[in-house]
Design a protein around this motif. Structure first.
Motif, mmCIF file in Angstrom:
data_model
loop_
_atom_site.group_PDB
_atom_site.id
_atom_site.type_symbol
_atom_site.label_atom_id
_atom_site.label_comp_id
_atom_site.label_asym_id
_atom_site.label_seq_id
_atom_site.Cartn_x
_atom_site.Cartn_y
_atom_site.Cartn_z
ATOM 1 N N SER A 1 15.730 -1.922 2.132
ATOM 2 C CA SER A 1 15.581 -2.839 0.996
ATOM 3 C C SER A 1 14.374 -3.765 1.148
ATOM 4 O O SER A 1 13.908 -4.339 0.159
ATOM 5 C CB SER A 1 16.859 -3.646 0.775
ATOM 6 O OG SER A 1 17.234 -4.343 1.929
ATOM 7 N N ALA A 2 13.828 -3.912 2.376
ATOM 8 C CA ALA A 2 12.616 -4.726 2.553
ATOM 9 C C ALA A 2 11.456 -4.143 1.760
ATOM 10 O O ALA A 2 10.648 -4.875 1.181
ATOM 11 C CB ALA A 2 12.261 -4.829 4.037
ATOM 12 N N LEU A 3 11.369 -2.823 1.704
ATOM 13 C CA LEU A 3 10.293 -2.174 0.946
ATOM 14 C C LEU A 3 10.493 -2.327 -0.556
ATOM 15 O O LEU A 3 9.535 -2.296 -1.327
ATOM 16 C CB LEU A 3 10.219 -0.688 1.317
ATOM 17 C CG LEU A 3 9.834 -0.381 2.770
ATOM 18 C CD1 LEU A 3 9.931 1.111 3.045
ATOM 19 C CD2 LEU A 3 8.426 -0.887 3.073
ATOM 20 N N GLN A 4 11.737 -2.506 -0.974
ATOM 21 C CA GLN A 4 12.036 -2.655 -2.400
ATOM 22 C C GLN A 4 11.395 -3.927 -2.965
ATOM 23 O O GLN A 4 10.994 -3.958 -4.132
ATOM 24 C CB GLN A 4 13.551 -2.674 -2.616
ATOM 25 C CG GLN A 4 13.980 -2.683 -4.077
ATOM 26 C CD GLN A 4 13.553 -1.428 -4.823
ATOM 27 O OE1 GLN A 4 13.674 -0.319 -4.309
ATOM 28 N NE2 GLN A 4 13.048 -1.596 -6.042
ATOM 29 N N THR A 5 11.290 -4.971 -2.134
ATOM 30 C CA THR A 5 10.676 -6.221 -2.599
ATOM 31 C C THR A 5 9.232 -5.980 -3.019
ATOM 32 O O THR A 5 8.766 -6.514 -4.034
ATOM 33 C CB THR A 5 10.740 -7.305 -1.504
ATOM 34 O OG1 THR A 5 12.058 -7.358 -0.970
ATOM 35 C CG2 THR A 5 10.363 -8.672 -2.057
ATOM 36 N N ALA A 6 8.509 -5.174 -2.236
ATOM 37 C CA ALA A 6 7.119 -4.850 -2.581
ATOM 38 C C ALA A 6 7.062 -4.106 -3.908
ATOM 39 O O ALA A 6 6.217 -4.404 -4.773
ATOM 40 C CB ALA A 6 6.488 -4.014 -1.473
ATOM 41 N N ARG B 1 0.823 -1.214 0.000
ATOM 42 C CA ARG B 1 0.000 0.000 0.000
ATOM 43 C C ARG B 1 0.857 1.265 0.000
ATOM 44 O O ARG B 1 0.444 2.292 -0.546
ATOM 45 C CB ARG B 1 -0.937 -0.019 1.216
ATOM 46 C CG ARG B 1 -2.101 -0.984 1.025
ATOM 47 C CD ARG B 1 -2.982 -1.080 2.231
ATOM 48 N NE ARG B 1 -4.187 -1.857 1.931
ATOM 49 C CZ ARG B 1 -4.932 -2.474 2.837
ATOM 50 N NH1 ARG B 1 -4.585 -2.416 4.130
ATOM 51 N NH2 ARG B 1 -5.996 -3.154 2.480
ATOM 52 N N GLU B 2 2.030 1.192 0.615
ATOM 53 C CA GLU B 2 2.925 2.355 0.596
ATOM 54 C C GLU B 2 3.406 2.627 -0.828
ATOM 55 O O GLU B 2 3.507 3.778 -1.244
ATOM 56 C CB GLU B 2 4.123 2.116 1.523
ATOM 57 C CG GLU B 2 5.064 3.301 1.609
ATOM 58 C CD GLU B 2 6.119 3.144 2.680
ATOM 59 O OE1 GLU B 2 7.256 3.593 2.457
ATOM 60 O OE2 GLU B 2 5.816 2.564 3.747
ATOM 61 N N LYS B 3 3.664 1.549 -1.581
ATOM 62 C CA LYS B 3 4.169 1.697 -2.946
ATOM 63 C C LYS B 3 3.046 1.926 -3.960
ATOM 64 O O LYS B 3 3.247 2.571 -4.988
ATOM 65 C CB LYS B 3 4.976 0.459 -3.337
ATOM 66 C CG LYS B 3 6.229 0.251 -2.493
ATOM 67 C CD LYS B 3 7.208 1.403 -2.625
ATOM 68 C CE LYS B 3 8.453 1.202 -1.793
ATOM 69 N NZ LYS B 3 9.377 2.354 -1.871
ATOM 70 N N LYS B 4 1.849 1.374 -3.686
ATOM 71 C CA LYS B 4 0.706 1.538 -4.603
ATOM 72 C C LYS B 4 -0.578 1.631 -3.768
ATOM 73 O O LYS B 4 -1.221 0.610 -3.480
ATOM 74 C CB LYS B 4 0.634 0.371 -5.585
ATOM 75 C CG LYS B 4 -0.401 0.582 -6.689
ATOM 76 C CD LYS B 4 -0.275 -0.458 -7.782
ATOM 77 C CE LYS B 4 -1.334 -0.256 -8.855
ATOM 78 N NZ LYS B 4 -1.266 1.089 -9.503
ATOM 79 N N MET C 1 11.093 -6.747 8.329
ATOM 80 C CA MET C 1 12.121 -5.726 8.536
ATOM 81 C C MET C 1 11.659 -4.350 8.061
ATOM 82 O O MET C 1 12.186 -3.331 8.498
ATOM 83 C CB MET C 1 13.410 -6.106 7.800
ATOM 84 C CG MET C 1 14.098 -7.353 8.308
ATOM 85 S SD MET C 1 14.642 -7.255 10.013
ATOM 86 C CE MET C 1 15.934 -6.023 9.899
ATOM 87 N N GLY C 2 10.673 -4.317 7.184
ATOM 88 C CA GLY C 2 10.220 -3.042 6.627
ATOM 89 C C GLY C 2 9.066 -2.397 7.364
ATOM 90 O O GLY C 2 8.571 -1.345 6.947
ATOM 91 N N ILE C 3 8.602 -2.984 8.469
ATOM 92 C CA ILE C 3 7.446 -2.432 9.184
ATOM 93 C C ILE C 3 7.749 -1.021 9.690
ATOM 94 O O ILE C 3 8.813 -0.747 10.229
ATOM 95 C CB ILE C 3 7.048 -3.346 10.371
ATOM 96 C CG1 ILE C 3 6.320 -4.589 9.861
ATOM 97 C CG2 ILE C 3 6.144 -2.610 11.360
ATOM 98 C CD1 ILE C 3 5.839 -5.524 10.952
#
Length: 360
Positions: A344-349, A28-31, A164-166
């Motif tokens: 980088s955890a957010l990059q996976t999303a 949701r942060e990315k889209k 890790m991205g929370i």
């Protein structure tokens, strides 16, 4: 864009619920307008808790319809493709991926921890399934090596565990605020595990020493009533007083308690991850290679393995004293390890969204 999430969701396991929470938050942060359907053991709870669509993971007609209507399938994270705890996991999760492949949907294997995979039929099924998916990401190098060893020829990328991205910004805990705890308290995450070693006795003796040193002890049950029972067993073996946080606390509450503690002693992987994202040092007690892998990533000590006799309460206590005596340095080194993983955890999303977008 609509995606389907497949994992061990709706089973009251805080680790897996934290994975779901973190993947949903990151997507949701990315889209922000993404539509998410979760395959859950408890669809009503999942819908209410995460504000997503959810279908019963066992009703294959509903599962097939959800996947048919989606732009792609996310399989993960967690330890889904393993036959250590039973022989049904691999056929189930591979079967879900096969349904997506049948409908010509993109499949994104999302930060999974692979194995152990012991049976020849399990190895064949994982190999046959993953060699036909589009994107494979795993959470440690040992998982990547395992896939290579069983014959998966697709590119495999190592990424951080999604938890890790929370984003921790607003987490609080009313239970903690209602307790008369010392400022310096230590959190403990234990689980039951078959072993000839009396590891619960050794943990209890170490915790008694820490109370005598001036620390309070707070148990954090990570897997509902199961870990609540184990926490009570270890607490009963102690001579000193301890506290047990409510097993039905939310993910945010459990993360908040660990975040306010001085240090964590943990068996559950996601207790270690909750500790790391709060930059709280930890001492791991291992029962599975995934514990060793994450402790290594964070450069935090493993006091011992619960099936081995090469440790006791004295060596466990010594590991804790070593951290407390070098606390500022340990925290600084932990931050150097963790901060890049959080980014980088957010990059996976983002990568998963790009993958599905390119095939819409």
């Amino acid at each position: 864009m609509r995606v389907v999430l497949s994992g061990y969701y709706g089973f009251d396991n805080v680790g897996d619920e934290a994975i779901l929470y973190s993947i949903v938050q990151a997507l949701r942060e990315k889209k922000p307008d993404i539509e998410i359907t979760v395959l859950s053991n408890n669809p009503a709870y999942t819908k209410q808790t995460y504000q997503v669509d959810a279908v019963n993971r066992w009703k294959m007609k509903d599962v097939m319809q959800a996947i048919k209507e989606a732009d792609g399938l996310i399989s993960g994270g967690g330890s889904l493709l393993q036959d250590q705890t039973g022989l049904k996991s691999i056929p189930y999760y591979c079967g879900i991926m096969k349904i997506a492949q049948h409908y010509k949907k993109q499949v994104f294997v999302y930060a999974q921890g692979m194995g152990p995979i012991n049976k020849a039929i399990s190895k064949w099924l994982v190999k046959a399934t993953l060699n036909k998916v589009q994107h494979i990401t795993v959470r440690d190098t040992s998982s990547k090596q395992l896939l290579k060893d069983i014959g998966v020829s697709k590119d495999v990328h190592v990424v951080p565990d999604p938890v890790m991205g929370i984003n921790l910004a607003s987490f609080q805990n009313s239970w903690l605020e209602s307790q008369d705890l010392k400022k310096s308290f230590i959190t403990v995450s234990v689980r039951d595990w078959p072993s000839t070693i009396h590891f619960k006795d050794e943990i209890a003796k170490s915790l008694d020493q820490l109370v005598q040193d001036g620390h309070d002890i707070v148990f954090i049950p990570m897997h509902g009533e199961h870990d609540d029972q184990t926490s009570k067993e270890v607490a009963a073996l102690m001579a000193e007083k301890s506290y047990i946080a409510p097993f039905h606390s939310t993910i945010e509450e459990k993360i908040s308690i660990i975040g306010k503690s001085k240090l964590l002693i943990g068996m559950r992987l996601h207790s270690l991850i909750f500790s790391a994202i709060n930059l709280v040092p930890f001492v791991a007690l291992s029962y599975d290679p995934k514990i060793d892998a994450f402790a290594h990533i964070c450069d935090q000590p493993i006091a011992g393995h619960v099936e081995e006799s090469n440790w006791d309460h004295q060596s466990l206590t010594q590991h804790i004293h070593t951290i407390l005596n070098q606390y500022a340095d340990v925290k600084e080194q932990l931050e150097l390890r963790v901060k890049p993983l959080q980014a980088s955890a957010l990059q996976t999303a983002e990568n998963s969204i790009q993958a599905f977008s390119s095939h819409m």
